[in-house]
Design a protein around this motif. Structure first.
Motif, PDB file in Angstrom:
ATOM      1  N   PHE A 107       7.446 -67.459   1.747  1.00  0.00           N
ATOM      2  CA  PHE A 107       6.236 -67.930   2.182  1.00  0.00           C
ATOM      3  C   PHE A 107       6.064 -69.442   2.057  1.00  0.00           C
ATOM      4  N   CYS A 108       5.335 -70.295   2.861  1.00  0.00           N
ATOM      5  CA  CYS A 108       5.244 -71.467   2.624  1.00  0.00           C
ATOM      6  C   CYS A 108       4.546 -72.007   1.544  1.00  0.00           C
ATOM      7  N   ASP A 109       4.888 -72.889   0.691  1.00  0.00           N
ATOM      8  CA  ASP A 109       4.493 -73.695  -0.445  1.00  0.00           C
ATOM      9  C   ASP A 109       3.089 -74.203  -0.064  1.00  0.00           C
ATOM     10  N   ALA A 110       3.036 -74.700   1.123  1.00  0.00           N
ATOM     11  CA  ALA A 110       1.700 -75.462   1.334  1.00  0.00           C
ATOM     12  C   ALA A 110       0.694 -74.839   2.006  1.00  0.00           C
ATOM     13  N   CYS A 111       0.982 -74.134   3.116  1.00  0.00           N
ATOM     14  CA  CYS A 111      -0.219 -73.218   3.672  1.00  0.00           C
ATOM     15  C   CYS A 111       0.115 -71.738   3.639  1.00  0.00           C
ATOM     16  N   GLY A 112       0.998 -71.237   2.931  1.00  0.00           N
ATOM     17  CA  GLY A 112       1.104 -69.709   2.618  1.00  0.00           C
ATOM     18  C   GLY A 112       1.367 -68.913   3.494  1.00  0.00           C
ATOM     19  N   ILE A 113       1.783 -69.345   4.998  1.00  0.00           N
ATOM     20  CA  ILE A 113       2.239 -68.381   5.734  1.00  0.00           C
ATOM     21  C   ILE A 113       3.592 -68.166   5.840  1.00  0.00           C
ATOM     22  N   GLU A 114       4.153 -67.177   6.224  1.00  0.00           N
ATOM     23  CA  GLU A 114       5.470 -66.387   6.437  1.00  0.00           C
ATOM     24  C   GLU A 114       6.248 -67.612   7.110  1.00  0.00           C
ATOM     25  N   GLN A 128       8.943 -74.544   2.746  1.00  0.00           N
ATOM     26  CA  GLN A 128       7.770 -74.758   3.505  1.00  0.00           C
ATOM     27  C   GLN A 128       8.049 -74.253   5.047  1.00  0.00           C
ATOM     28  N   CYS A 129       7.120 -74.012   5.786  1.00  0.00           N
ATOM     29  CA  CYS A 129       7.173 -73.621   7.106  1.00  0.00           C
ATOM     30  C   CYS A 129       7.715 -74.925   7.846  1.00  0.00           C
ATOM     31  N   ILE A 130       8.056 -74.639   9.128  1.00  0.00           N
ATOM     32  CA  ILE A 130       8.344 -75.565   9.813  1.00  0.00           C
ATOM     33  C   ILE A 130       7.329 -76.912  10.018  1.00  0.00           C
ATOM     34  N   ASP A 131       6.253 -76.268  10.236  1.00  0.00           N
ATOM     35  CA  ASP A 131       5.146 -77.204  10.394  1.00  0.00           C
ATOM     36  C   ASP A 131       4.755 -78.167   9.387  1.00  0.00           C
ATOM     37  N   CYS A 132       4.644 -77.647   8.447  1.00  0.00           N
ATOM     38  CA  CYS A 132       4.262 -78.051   6.963  1.00  0.00           C
ATOM     39  C   CYS A 132       5.368 -79.313   6.608  1.00  0.00           C
ATOM     40  N   LYS A 133       6.629 -78.673   6.954  1.00  0.00           N
ATOM     41  CA  LYS A 133       7.675 -79.625   6.490  1.00  0.00           C
ATOM     42  C   LYS A 133       7.694 -81.039   7.434  1.00  0.00           C
TER      43      LYS A 133
HETATM   44 ZN   LIG Z   1       3.087 -74.211   6.153  1.00  0.00          ZN
END
Ligand SMILES: [Zn+2]
Length: 145
Positions: A107-114, A128-133
């Motif tokens: 799960f993304c550390d920043a936004c929580g999505i898978e 982190q997910c690709i967007d947050c990264k």
């Molecule tokens: Zn994210």
């Protein structure tokens, strides 16, 4: 021996995970899959690290000439950096394995999505997910300049 890139995932023998229809994200099977990837990666790194160590010990005895020594010191500092990188990466892998144990992995550390399975397979320690990264990297570049 060709230089080996250690900060990206380079395991040769792993099969991409096939998700079943309606499968729960990070269910037991998926967790086992990533656990084995991370464990294999860790053993590869530890072997690599051991080889570097032995190499350095052997080299230390073989140079008496001061000129050789100078170039050897350069080589040493490079190898020390490599070992340092390997050690940090092994720590990160161990932390990631803990996350799996605690059901916190994927799960993304920043936004929580898978985080997608494909991304995790390419970067098993991704937190982190690709967007947050991507966003974080843009911000980092702006601070850096
Ligand atoms: Zn994210």
């Amino acid at each position: 021996m060709p230089a080996k890139e250690n900060n990206t995932f380079a395991l040769s023998d792993f099969t991409p995970y096939k998700e079943k229809k309606g499968e729960e994200f990070m269910g037991p099977e998926m967790k086992a899959h990533f656990k084995s990837i991370l464990n294999n990666w860790k053993s590869e790194l530890m072997e690599e690290s051991e080889r570097t160590k032995v190499h350095m010990q052997n080299d230390a005895e073989n140079y008496a000439d001061p000129n050789d020594r100078a170039s050897q010191e350069e080589e040493f500092s490079l190898e020390l950096r490599t070992r340092d990188r390997e050690r940090k990466l092994i720590k990160k892998i161990e932390k990631t394995l803990e996350l799996i144990e605690n059901d916190d992995y994927g799960f993304c550390d920043a936004c929580g999505i898978e985080i997608s399975v494909r991304r995790l397979e390419a970067r098993p320690t991704a937190d982190q997910c690709i967007d947050c990264k991507t966003l974080a990297e843009i911000k980092e570049r702006q601070v850096g300049s």
